[in-house]
Design a protein around this motif. Structure first.
Motif, PDB file in Angstrom:
ATOM      1  N   VAL A   1       0.857  -1.185   0.000  1.00 17.41           N
ATOM      2  CA  VAL A   1       0.000   0.000   0.000  1.00 17.41           C
ATOM      3  C   VAL A   1       0.888   1.228   0.000  1.00 17.41           C
ATOM      4  CG1 VAL A   1      -1.783   1.301   1.208  1.00 17.41           C
ATOM      5  CG2 VAL A   1      -1.821  -1.201   1.270  1.00 17.41           C
ATOM      6  N   GLN A   2       0.695   2.084  -0.960  1.00 15.55           N
ATOM      7  CA  GLN A   2       1.421   3.352  -0.984  1.00 15.55           C
ATOM      8  C   GLN A   2       0.512   4.449  -0.469  1.00 15.55           C
ATOM      9  OE1 GLN A   2       2.723   3.542  -5.094  1.00 15.55           O
ATOM     10  NE2 GLN A   2       4.726   2.707  -4.543  1.00 15.55           N
ATOM     11  N   LEU A   3       1.073   5.292   0.393  1.00 16.19           N
ATOM     12  CA  LEU A   3       0.310   6.370   1.019  1.00 16.19           C
ATOM     13  C   LEU A   3       0.935   7.705   0.655  1.00 16.19           C
ATOM     14  CD1 LEU A   3       0.026   4.758   4.573  1.00 16.19           C
ATOM     15  CD2 LEU A   3      -1.705   4.731   2.768  1.00 16.19           C
ATOM     16  N   VAL A   4       0.108   8.649   0.259  1.00 14.89           N
ATOM     17  CA  VAL A   4       0.599   9.969  -0.121  1.00 14.89           C
ATOM     18  C   VAL A   4      -0.181  11.021   0.660  1.00 14.89           C
ATOM     19  CG1 VAL A   4       0.933  11.626  -1.979  1.00 14.89           C
ATOM     20  CG2 VAL A   4       1.217   9.166  -2.422  1.00 14.89           C
ATOM     21  N   GLU A   5       0.557  11.753   1.505  1.00 16.38           N
ATOM     22  CA  GLU A   5      -0.072  12.823   2.286  1.00 16.38           C
ATOM     23  C   GLU A   5      -0.026  14.138   1.520  1.00 16.38           C
ATOM     24  OE1 GLU A   5       2.393  10.401   5.426  1.00 16.38           O
ATOM     25  OE2 GLU A   5       2.657  11.137   3.381  1.00 16.38           O
ATOM     26  N   SER A   6      -0.975  14.990   1.819  1.00 13.28           N
ATOM     27  CA  SER A   6      -0.996  16.334   1.252  1.00 13.28           C
ATOM     28  C   SER A   6      -1.758  17.248   2.197  1.00 13.28           C
ATOM     29  CB  SER A   6      -1.651  16.330  -0.136  1.00 13.28           C
ATOM     30  OG  SER A   6      -2.994  15.881  -0.041  1.00 13.28           O
ATOM     31  N   GLY A   7      -1.622  18.552   1.961  1.00 14.10           N
ATOM     32  CA  GLY A   7      -2.379  19.521   2.733  1.00 14.10           C
ATOM     33  C   GLY A   7      -1.595  20.274   3.791  1.00 14.10           C
ATOM     34  N   GLY A   8      -0.331  19.901   3.970  1.00 12.14           N
ATOM     35  CA  GLY A   8       0.474  20.613   4.947  1.00 12.14           C
ATOM     36  C   GLY A   8       0.828  22.009   4.462  1.00 12.14           C
ATOM     37  N   GLY A   9       1.420  22.794   5.353  1.00 15.15           N
ATOM     38  CA  GLY A   9       1.825  24.136   4.978  1.00 15.15           C
ATOM     39  C   GLY A   9       2.103  24.996   6.193  1.00 15.15           C
ATOM     40  N   LEU A  10       2.183  26.282   5.939  1.00 19.82           N
ATOM     41  CA  LEU A  10       2.459  27.270   6.981  1.00 19.82           C
ATOM     42  C   LEU A  10       1.156  27.981   7.335  1.00 19.82           C
ATOM     43  CD1 LEU A  10       4.388  29.020   8.711  1.00 19.82           C
ATOM     44  CD2 LEU A  10       4.714  30.453   6.683  1.00 19.82           C
ATOM     45  N   VAL A  11       0.855  28.045   8.617  1.00 17.83           N
ATOM     46  CA  VAL A  11      -0.372  28.686   9.070  1.00 17.83           C
ATOM     47  C   VAL A  11      -0.102  29.419  10.369  1.00 17.83           C
ATOM     48  CG1 VAL A  11      -1.144  26.636  10.333  1.00 17.83           C
ATOM     49  CG2 VAL A  11      -2.835  28.276   9.483  1.00 17.83           C
ATOM     50  N   GLN A  12      -0.846  30.472  10.610  1.00 16.76           N
ATOM     51  CA  GLN A  12      -0.698  31.211  11.865  1.00 16.76           C
ATOM     52  C   GLN A  12      -1.426  30.479  12.998  1.00 16.76           C
ATOM     53  OE1 GLN A  12      -2.066  35.243  11.136  1.00 16.76           O
ATOM     54  NE2 GLN A  12       0.038  35.906  10.739  1.00 16.76           N
ATOM     55  N   ALA A  13      -0.960  30.716  14.199  1.00 13.11           N
ATOM     56  CA  ALA A  13      -1.619  30.134  15.366  1.00 13.11           C
ATOM     57  C   ALA A  13      -3.103  30.513  15.370  1.00 13.11           C
ATOM     58  CB  ALA A  13      -0.945  30.624  16.644  1.00 13.11           C
ATOM     59  N   GLY A  14      -3.926  29.533  15.691  1.00  9.82           N
ATOM     60  CA  GLY A  14      -5.366  29.722  15.664  1.00  9.82           C
ATOM     61  C   GLY A  14      -6.011  29.335  14.352  1.00  9.82           C
ATOM     62  N   GLY A  15      -5.198  29.106  13.358  1.00  7.43           N
ATOM     63  CA  GLY A  15      -5.710  28.750  12.043  1.00  7.43           C
ATOM     64  C   GLY A  15      -6.028  27.275  11.903  1.00  7.43           C
ATOM     65  N   SER A  16      -6.403  26.883  10.685  1.00  9.35           N
ATOM     66  CA  SER A  16      -6.806  25.504  10.412  1.00  9.35           C
ATOM     67  C   SER A  16      -6.110  24.967   9.168  1.00  9.35           C
ATOM     68  CB  SER A  16      -8.317  25.429  10.193  1.00  9.35           C
ATOM     69  OG  SER A  16      -9.039  25.827  11.338  1.00  9.35           O
ATOM     70  N   LEU A  17      -5.940  23.671   9.161  1.00 12.86           N
ATOM     71  CA  LEU A  17      -5.455  22.951   7.986  1.00 12.86           C
ATOM     72  C   LEU A  17      -6.193  21.623   7.911  1.00 12.86           C
ATOM     73  CD1 LEU A  17      -1.551  23.353   8.053  1.00 12.86           C
ATOM     74  CD2 LEU A  17      -3.105  24.311   6.351  1.00 12.86           C
ATOM     75  N   ARG A  18      -6.297  21.093   6.698  1.00 10.02           N
ATOM     76  CA  ARG A  18      -6.875  19.770   6.511  1.00 10.02           C
ATOM     77  C   ARG A  18      -5.883  18.913   5.740  1.00 10.02           C
ATOM     78  NH1 ARG A  18     -11.633  17.586   2.555  1.00 10.02           N
ATOM     79  NH2 ARG A  18     -12.574  16.027   3.948  1.00 10.02           N
ATOM     80  N   LEU A  19      -5.410  17.872   6.394  1.00  6.96           N
ATOM     81  CA  LEU A  19      -4.493  16.941   5.761  1.00  6.96           C
ATOM     82  C   LEU A  19      -5.272  15.807   5.113  1.00  6.96           C
ATOM     83  CD1 LEU A  19      -1.698  16.599   8.485  1.00  6.96           C
ATOM     84  CD2 LEU A  19      -1.971  18.345   6.712  1.00  6.96           C
ATOM     85  N   SER A  20      -4.741  15.322   3.999  1.00  4.92           N
ATOM     86  CA  SER A  20      -5.318  14.163   3.324  1.00  4.92           C
ATOM     87  C   SER A  20      -4.248  13.104   3.152  1.00  4.92           C
ATOM     88  CB  SER A  20      -5.865  14.555   1.948  1.00  4.92           C
ATOM     89  OG  SER A  20      -6.886  15.517   2.048  1.00  4.92           O
ATOM     90  N   CYS A  21      -4.674  11.857   3.154  1.00  8.52           N
ATOM     91  CA  CYS A  21      -3.771  10.736   2.906  1.00  8.52           C
ATOM     92  C   CYS A  21      -4.484   9.798   1.938  1.00  8.52           C
ATOM     93  CB  CYS A  21      -3.429  10.018   4.200  1.00  8.52           C
ATOM     94  SG  CYS A  21      -2.531   8.458   3.970  1.00  8.52           S
ATOM     95  N   ALA A  22      -3.957   9.718   0.730  1.00 12.28           N
ATOM     96  CA  ALA A  22      -4.554   8.878  -0.304  1.00 12.28           C
ATOM     97  C   ALA A  22      -3.769   7.577  -0.421  1.00 12.28           C
ATOM     98  CB  ALA A  22      -4.551   9.612  -1.635  1.00 12.28           C
ATOM     99  N   ALA A  23      -4.501   6.465  -0.397  1.00  5.78           N
ATOM    100  CA  ALA A  23      -3.873   5.152  -0.502  1.00  5.78           C
ATOM    101  C   ALA A  23      -3.981   4.623  -1.926  1.00  5.78           C
ATOM    102  CB  ALA A  23      -4.542   4.173   0.468  1.00  5.78           C
ATOM    103  N   SER A  24      -2.992   3.819  -2.312  1.00  4.22           N
ATOM    104  CA  SER A  24      -2.943   3.291  -3.679  1.00  4.22           C
ATOM    105  C   SER A  24      -3.872   2.099  -3.879  1.00  4.22           C
ATOM    106  CB  SER A  24      -1.515   2.867  -4.023  1.00  4.22           C
ATOM    107  OG  SER A  24      -1.084   1.855  -3.126  1.00  4.22           O
TER     108      SER A  24
END
Length: 118
Positions: A2-25
């Motif tokens: 199974v190959q896993l690929v994450e995405s959605g990371g980055g730089l954000v200010q405190a109090g902010g939000s991010l949504r990470l995704s992990c897609a499997a092969s």
């Protein structure tokens, strides 16, 4: 395999939000899936896990702020991160635990960097 690929990371200010995704092969329908993170100079730690039927476990440090979910039809899991803090800065990794012929196999993604500025 199974190959896993994450995405959605980055730089954000405190109090902010991010949504990470992990897609499997391949199908993750019966897999235990999870998110882990590793900050510089620290050991990798559990963030959250989700079973094939949707039961979740979330670390105390992120409880109430992070939510793990999965979409088996898309072979993808997510990590919704709200109210981010500088101490959430880390590389976030996706993990799959699968069973095959009575044996357990662990698969890891390459990681995605999350940086929270104060």
């Amino acid at each position: 395999q199974v190959q896993l690929v994450e995405s959605g990371g980055g730089l954000v200010q405190a109090g902010g939000s991010l949504r990470l995704s992990c897609a499997a092969s391949s199908s993750i329908f019966m897999s235990l899936m999870g998110w882990y993170r590793q900050a510089p100079g620290k050991q990798r730690e559990l963030v959250a896990t989700i079973t094939h039927v949707g039961s979740t476990n979330v670390a105390d440090s992120v409880k109430g702020r992070f939510t793990i979910s999965r979409d088996n039809a898309k072979n993808t899991i997510y990590l919704q991160m709200n109210s981010l803090k500088p101490e959430d800065t880390a590389v976030y990794y996706c993990k799959a635990v699968t069973l095959s012929w009575g044996a357990s196999y662990d698969y890891w993604g390459q990681g995605t960097q999350v940086t929270v500025s104060s």
